[in-house]
Motif scaffolding. Structure first.
Motif, PDB file in Angstrom:
ATOM      1  N   GLN A   1     -15.573  10.666  -2.756  1.00 24.23           N
ATOM      2  CA  GLN A   1     -14.242  10.077  -3.246  1.00 24.23           C
ATOM      3  C   GLN A   1     -13.694  11.688  -3.084  1.00 24.23           C
ATOM      4  O   GLN A   1     -13.884  13.187  -3.947  1.00 24.23           O
ATOM      5  CB  GLN A   1     -14.275   9.880  -4.794  1.00 24.23           C
ATOM      6  CG  GLN A   1     -14.948   8.683  -4.613  1.00 24.23           C
ATOM      7  CD  GLN A   1     -14.014   8.094  -4.566  1.00 24.23           C
ATOM      8  OE1 GLN A   1     -12.547   7.855  -4.138  1.00 24.23           O
ATOM      9  NE2 GLN A   1     -14.849   6.352  -3.853  1.00 24.23           N
ATOM     10  N   SER A   2     -12.436  11.649  -2.531  1.00 27.53           N
ATOM     11  CA  SER A   2     -11.373  13.201  -3.313  1.00 27.53           C
ATOM     12  C   SER A   2     -10.018  12.491  -3.643  1.00 27.53           C
ATOM     13  O   SER A   2      -9.475  11.640  -3.403  1.00 27.53           O
ATOM     14  CB  SER A   2     -11.214  13.925  -2.039  1.00 27.53           C
ATOM     15  OG  SER A   2     -10.539  12.889  -0.633  1.00 27.53           O
ATOM     16  N   GLU A   3      -9.440  12.920  -5.360  1.00 25.14           N
ATOM     17  CA  GLU A   3      -8.141  12.898  -5.297  1.00 25.14           C
ATOM     18  C   GLU A   3      -7.652  14.300  -5.419  1.00 25.14           C
ATOM     19  O   GLU A   3      -7.848  14.471  -5.941  1.00 25.14           O
ATOM     20  CB  GLU A   3      -8.767  12.038  -6.416  1.00 25.14           C
ATOM     21  CG  GLU A   3      -7.526  11.597  -7.243  1.00 25.14           C
ATOM     22  CD  GLU A   3      -7.690  10.915  -8.756  1.00 25.14           C
ATOM     23  OE1 GLU A   3      -8.281   9.570  -8.756  1.00 25.14           O
ATOM     24  OE2 GLU A   3      -7.860  11.740  -9.759  1.00 25.14           O
TER      25      GLU A   3
ATOM     26  N   THR B   1      -3.491  14.601  -7.552  1.00 28.43           N
ATOM     27  CA  THR B   1      -2.039  14.073  -8.363  1.00 28.43           C
ATOM     28  C   THR B   1      -1.400  15.430  -8.218  1.00 28.43           C
ATOM     29  O   THR B   1      -1.890  16.070  -8.271  1.00 28.43           O
ATOM     30  CB  THR B   1      -2.744  14.018  -9.914  1.00 28.43           C
ATOM     31  OG1 THR B   1      -2.989  15.116 -10.412  1.00 28.43           O
ATOM     32  CG2 THR B   1      -4.244  13.245  -9.377  1.00 28.43           C
TER      33      THR B   1
ATOM     34  N   THR C   1      -0.464  10.028  -7.410  1.00 28.77           N
ATOM     35  CA  THR C   1      -1.835   9.999  -7.097  1.00 28.77           C
ATOM     36  C   THR C   1      -2.055   9.616  -5.646  1.00 28.77           C
ATOM     37  O   THR C   1      -1.841   8.953  -5.422  1.00 28.77           O
ATOM     38  CB  THR C   1      -2.992   9.128  -7.954  1.00 28.77           C
ATOM     39  OG1 THR C   1      -2.304   9.392  -9.170  1.00 28.77           O
ATOM     40  CG2 THR C   1      -4.324   9.090  -7.783  1.00 28.77           C
TER      41      THR C   1
ATOM     42  N   SER D   1      -5.752   9.650  -3.221  1.00 26.25           N
ATOM     43  CA  SER D   1      -7.029   9.295  -3.264  1.00 26.25           C
ATOM     44  C   SER D   1      -7.502   8.565  -1.536  1.00 26.25           C
ATOM     45  O   SER D   1      -6.708   7.997  -1.699  1.00 26.25           O
ATOM     46  CB  SER D   1      -7.857   8.298  -4.407  1.00 26.25           C
ATOM     47  OG  SER D   1      -7.595   6.649  -4.365  1.00 26.25           O
TER      48      SER D   1
ATOM     49  N   ARG E   1      -6.912   5.997 -14.739  1.00 24.85           N
ATOM     50  CA  ARG E   1      -7.138   5.540 -13.660  1.00 24.85           C
ATOM     51  C   ARG E   1      -8.887   4.789 -13.017  1.00 24.85           C
ATOM     52  O   ARG E   1      -9.718   5.233 -14.331  1.00 24.85           O
ATOM     53  CB  ARG E   1      -7.494   6.571 -12.734  1.00 24.85           C
ATOM     54  CG  ARG E   1      -6.007   7.502 -12.467  1.00 24.85           C
ATOM     55  CD  ARG E   1      -5.832   8.503 -11.937  1.00 24.85           C
ATOM     56  NE  ARG E   1      -4.330   9.075 -11.054  1.00 24.85           N
ATOM     57  CZ  ARG E   1      -4.055   9.891 -12.482  1.00 24.85           C
ATOM     58  NH1 ARG E   1      -5.432  10.496 -13.050  1.00 24.85           N
ATOM     59  NH2 ARG E   1      -3.195  10.813 -12.352  1.00 24.85           N
TER      60      ARG E   1
ATOM     61  N   PHE F   1     -14.707   6.732 -10.206  1.00 24.48           N
ATOM     62  CA  PHE F   1     -15.128   6.431  -9.325  1.00 24.48           C
ATOM     63  C   PHE F   1     -15.706   5.835  -8.574  1.00 24.48           C
ATOM     64  O   PHE F   1     -16.005   5.572  -7.560  1.00 24.48           O
ATOM     65  CB  PHE F   1     -15.654   8.750  -8.533  1.00 24.48           C
ATOM     66  CG  PHE F   1     -14.451   9.385  -8.882  1.00 24.48           C
ATOM     67  CD1 PHE F   1     -13.038   9.163  -8.082  1.00 24.48           C
ATOM     68  CD2 PHE F   1     -13.985   9.948 -10.107  1.00 24.48           C
ATOM     69  CE1 PHE F   1     -11.664   9.621  -7.716  1.00 24.48           C
ATOM     70  CE2 PHE F   1     -13.078  10.826  -9.912  1.00 24.48           C
ATOM     71  CZ  PHE F   1     -12.234  10.855  -9.376  1.00 24.48           C
TER      72      PHE F   1
END
Length: 1002
Positions: free
Chosen positions: A585-587, A589, A618, A620, A688, A691
């Motif tokens: 995952q990458s996120e 903000t 956000t 993602s 949120r 993950f």
């Protein structure tokens, strides 16, 4: 003494130099009562227990928001060994006492996750900045953090616009000390040792030390601080367990409910925690800056010996003298299993190791001139964790098991012959192995700039605004298979795969076992038989020991047919093609906010507060994989329902998920008198998804129900099923909350207060397991809908209730009695969760039951029925703390009791779910047998624990303390919900712990 001081200073400076030389020192100046706020930090001067309570009370009284605080000296006086345990003393806060939410079978002595006002959507911060552990979640494992490094804890229950988003339940901010918190030189050391009652003769040491100083130089004032901590913990947990109750027929044909067995286990837990924290500060004229570094290392290993029933529940017979309650549930009786030649039990030795590291490097620069204050902040955080979980098991077939389930703790009654049978290795066989590996890495870089303009105005106080950017990556890998259960020899293999099980009585298979005697079991209150277990070295010797054990199956397999190619054991691995086990995952903000502070001081009842708005976007990306397979026939002469022609594939795919949220907030305070004030707060908040819930791996499948005419050869397609499943859903949105608070706060003495709070949080888009639609195109380009089972934003709910808190020292009492004080708080929370699409909530029978259990939020009983609506998980309707305090002269003491009512742990969790549709071997006599699948809701029962502490100051510098946990030797009970009532599932005993501590302040 002078030489001792010089040595300590030299050692501290040398350690500080080593850290600086490795570019390891950094962090911000001490966070104020409000994280990331721009006014001057709150200076908390702690000179004793009363002063600590006074400081915490002042933070609560003067804060712009609704907040509860614990300061360092207060924390040091609490009888707690972890930050998690400290937090449970705060009104509205409860802790989970299991090691993992999905595995309630294993107890955590020091506690694990935290809930605020019944909600587990808790944001964790370190000095007002992000802090997290690399476990697929978003929050910090508080048990990983040495409490010796923490100067205070602030718990915010309703956010303002300037606070970082993500705290629907609440925000926990850990504050560390800064060099400028002290007037000059400051140094202290402490050491302690812990004795655990069930681990007789073994102690666990801990030590910590702090050194700080500040200097005036031509370039400004400079300060430096170093804080180091090391601690060990060794505990033992003993447990009884009863299996779920199944509907059976007694001798008269009446339906009764009988567990397939009961079992016992013991777990040895050892934890090592290391912490290092360094800080540099500088200020000159209008400028100030800080650089801090925080490092926490956590290592844990536990070894378990457990025996558990693994026979078919529908083969169990109960003795004619058995007794039952009014609903038909077994109370007393003897269980047998004639069909299987006895009740089959597994006896496993399990070892689990985990190592976690979190490092935080932060820099802050602040400029203040006239009416303006501008601050910029840069942070980089890195967290890693890895784990190996290994189980090796023998098996034994007990002729019978006699149960007495009428008492507070179940009794398993054994004759001398029963005990002798279980002590004989010849009655055991090598059963199975199971391993699990995981590893995670998470990093984040965050930058924010804030500005504040102070008004010279009778109403307007200041206006604050700012921007915050984050870039976060998280990769979690689970081995493939995740939990790799592999039979060595099992009774159901006999006759078609192997001639007999690998008995320990056979010289070829003997050795590498031990007779575990369960000494001092349940603190000496219960006697259970000794059992033959594999040596711990076999579990720790993965994979080499596993390979050796699985040769036993090969030897026996060849006896059936020497020419047979026996399947080789395949170990769990990570591997480059482990798509199902990888969550990448990458996120990013982007947030901006504006907040206006105001106040009317000249009113009869002065009012002040703040009004703000926060906007956050956000973006993602989940790097995932989609796999499609089909078992539907293609080609030939077909009639009936058309089968979509979709070619099987497995392809990588990036899932983009972008959303934005607007979060308004209002905080008002009315001062009725100098000591009585009221607050009103209203806000929108988000949390949120973890993950782990956003994983982008999805399997899609196509099946067809067909029949073929043997004469014409025509295949009739009766129906086509397009389905899918995924442990995650990369398109999840955050859970949102509209929340309102109303509080009354009466501060009638410097350390005396009574506060009350009413709160209501209305939740939307709660993440639950249900179904959603995913589309695929066939070869002609036509799109087809697949019904996918997985997490969705599929429910709404609420959490509302009341908090009451009181504290006071009775200074007016005569003489020594004037040192007496009391603290008490009580929380009541009512909750509800409703599905948006409730059609699947009643699904228990029909079709593939085991595959559809995840669709049922309310669980399925062993007789195929379901239950009513369940509350939010980890929420106790009632909880309270009661502490008797004493602080007079050199003596400081507490006697503290913490209690919470029962709470739902989960539905589809380890130990209380299963299905008997497991036999797919055509050579087996029970081939094709299918029974109802089940998944029982499990609950933690009411639990209370009494702890104590006593400290004596010999001088202003030397202090000796004693702490004790679980003085009442409480038993933690787990329940399983069935249609016959709340049945006892497990009972855990940990015994008492005593800590002796010595500290010295320079």
């Amino acid at each position: 003494m002078k030489q001792f001081r010089k040595t300590a200073i030299a050692l501290g400076l040398a350690q500080m130099a080593m850290m600086a030389g490795g570019a390891a020192m950094a962090q911000t100046e001490k966070a104020p009562a409000k994280p990331d706020a721009l006014p001057e930090p709150v200076a908390v001067v702690v000179t004793g227990q009363r002063a600590a309570l006074q400081s915490a009370q002042k933070i609560k009284q003067n804060s712009d928001e609704i907040v509860d605080s614990i300061v360092a000296e207060d924390m040091g006086k609490l009888p707690d060994r972890s930050v998690t345990e400290v937090l449970q003393r705060v009104v509205g806060v409860t802790i989970d006492r299991t090691m993992a939410k999905g595995d309630p079978e294993h107890f955590s002595v020091e506690g694990s996750s935290v809930s605020i006002r019944g909600l587990s959507y808790v944001r964790s911060e370190l000095n007002g900045r992000d802090s997290f552990s690399a476990n697929g979640g978003r929050s910090l494992n508080f048990e990983d953090v040495p409490p010796e490094l923490v100067a205070g804890v602030d718990i915010y229950k309703n956010p303002s616009a300037e606070q970082v988003e993500g705290a629907v339940g609440g925000l926990v901010n850990l504050r560390t000390a800064m060099p400028f918190d002290y007037k000059g030189f400051k140094s202290s050391i402490s050491a302690d040792t812990t004795w655990s009652e069930l681990k007789r003769g073994k102690t666990s040491p801990s030590a910590s030390g702090l050194i700080s100083n500040r200097w005036a130089t031509p370039v400004g004032e400079i300060g430096a601080l170093l804080d180091l901590a090391y601690s060990e913990s060794g505990t033992r947990t003993d447990a009884f367990q009863v299996e779920p109750y199944y509907p059976l027929k007694d001798a008269s044909g009446k339906t009764v409910y009988v567990p397939k067995g009961a079992q016992w286990r013991t777990l040895e837990f050892n934890r090592k925690r290391e912490g290092a924290y360094g800080a540099l500060q500088w200020k000159k004229d209008d400028w100030s800056s800080s650089l801090t570094y925080f490092k926490s290392k956590y290592e844990m290993q536990w070894d378990e010996q457990a025996i558990f029933a693994q026979s078919s529940p529908y083969n169990i017979k109960v003795s004619p003298d058995a007794t039952f309650n009014s609903k038909g549930a077994l109370l007393t009786g003897t269980l047998t299993d004639p069909a299987d030649g006895g009740i089959n039990f597994g006896d496993d030795t399990r070892t689990s190791f985990r190592k976690s590291d979190t490092a935080d490097l932060s820099w802050n620069l602040r400029w203040r001139h006239d009416n303006w204050t501008v601050s910029t902040d840069l942070q980089h955080i890195k967290a890693t964790t890895r784990s190996v979980d290994s189980t090796v098991a023998t098996g034994v077939t007990m002729p019978k098991e006699t149960l007495d389930l009428t008492g507070n703790v179940p009794r398993i009654l054994f004759t001398d012959a029963d005990r002798a049978y279980l002590a004989d290795p010849k009655n055991y066989y090598w059963a199975f192995t199971m391993e699990h590996l995981d590893r995670s890495k998470a990093t984040e870089t965050a930058w924010r700039t804030d500005a504040k303009y102070d008004f010279d105005h009778p109403v307007l106080r200041d206006f604050r605004f700012g921007v915050r950017l984050t870039d976060r990556d998280a990769v979690t890998e689970n081995s493939n298979p995740s939990y790799n259960w592999a039979a060595i020899t099992q009774p159901w293999q006999v006759g078609w795969d192997i001639p007999h099980v690998a008995s320990l009585g056979d010289p070829r298979f003997g050795g590498n076992t031990n007779l575990h005697t369960f000494n001092n079991f349940f603190n000496g209150g219960v006697s259970v038989p000794a059992v033959v277990f594999p040596n711990v070295s076999l579990a720790q010797g993965f994979p080499g020991s596993y390979a050796q054990l699985h040769t036993y199956h090969d030897i026996l397999c060849k006896e059936i047919n020497p020419a047979t190619s026996c399947p080789a054991w395949q170990q769990a691995t990570f591997g480059a093609d482990n798509f199902a086990g990888t969550n990448d995952q990458s996120e990013k903000t982007k947030a901006v906010y504006g907040q206006l502070r105001f106040g009317w001081d000249n009113l009869k009842y002065p009012i002040d507060g703040n009004l703000g708005l926060r906007y956050v976007k956000t973006d993602s990306t989940a790097r995932g994989y989609t796999v499609f397979s089909s078992t539907a026939p293609t080609g030939g002469n077909q009639v009936g329902v058309a089968i979509p022609i979709i070619r099987p594939f497995a392809e990588a795919k990036d899932y983009e998920n972008n959303y934005h949220n607007v979060l308004p907030s209002l905080n008002l305070r009315l001062k009725a008198t100098d000591t009585l004030q009221f607050r009103f707060a209203a806000a929108s908040a988000i949390s949120r998804p973890d993950f782990t819930q956003l994983q982008g791996y999805t399997t899609l499948s196509e099946t067809a129900d067909t029949s073929t005419n043997p004469v014409t050869g025509v295949t009739t397609v009766n129906s086509v099923s397009l389905t899918g499943s995924g442990d995650g859903n990369p398109n999840l949105r955050p859970t949102t909350s509209k929340q309102v608070d109303l509080t009354m706060e009466w501060y009638f003495a410097p350390t005396g207060s009574f506060t009350a709070a009413l709160f209501n949080k209305r939740l939307k888009d709660i993440v639950v397991k249900n179904v959603y639609t995913k589309q695929l195109a066939d070869t002609s380009g036509k799109l087809h809908d697949f019904t996918v089972t997985g997490p969705i934003n599929g429910a709404r709910g609420h959490a509302r209730g009341v908090e009451l808190a009181f504290q006071q020292y009775f200074d007016t009492l005569p003489g020594a009695f004037s040192g007496l004080g009391v603290q008490a708080n009580f929380t009541f929370v009512d909750s509800e969760r409703k599905l948006y699409k409730p059609v699947y909530s009643q699904y228990c029978t029909g079709g593939d039951n085991a595959a559809n259990l995840n669709l049922n939020l309310n669980g399925c009983d062993t007789n195929g029925t379901t239950f009513g609506n369940l509350p939010l998980e980890n929420l106790s309707r009632q909880s309270y703390n009661l502490a008797l305090l004493y602080d007079k002269g050199p003596v400081s003491a507490r006697l503290a009791y913490n209690w919470r009512s029962k709470s739902l742990q989960g539905v589809n969790v380890n130990g209380t779910k299963g299905s008997d549709a497991t036999d797919s071997n055509p050579a087996s006599p029970t081939y094709g047998q299918t029974n109802v699948a089940w998944a029982l809701p499990t609950w933690s029962d009411d639990y209370g624990q009494l702890d104590a502490s006593f400290f004596y100051k010999f001088t202003d510098k030397i202090q000796l303390g004693l702490e004790a946990q679980n003085l009442t030797d409480s038993t933690y009970k787990q329940l399983m919900q069935q249609n016959i009532g709340m049945m006892g599932r497990a009972w855990f005993k940990t015994g008492r712990r005593v800590v002796a501590k010595l500290s010295y302040d320079f």
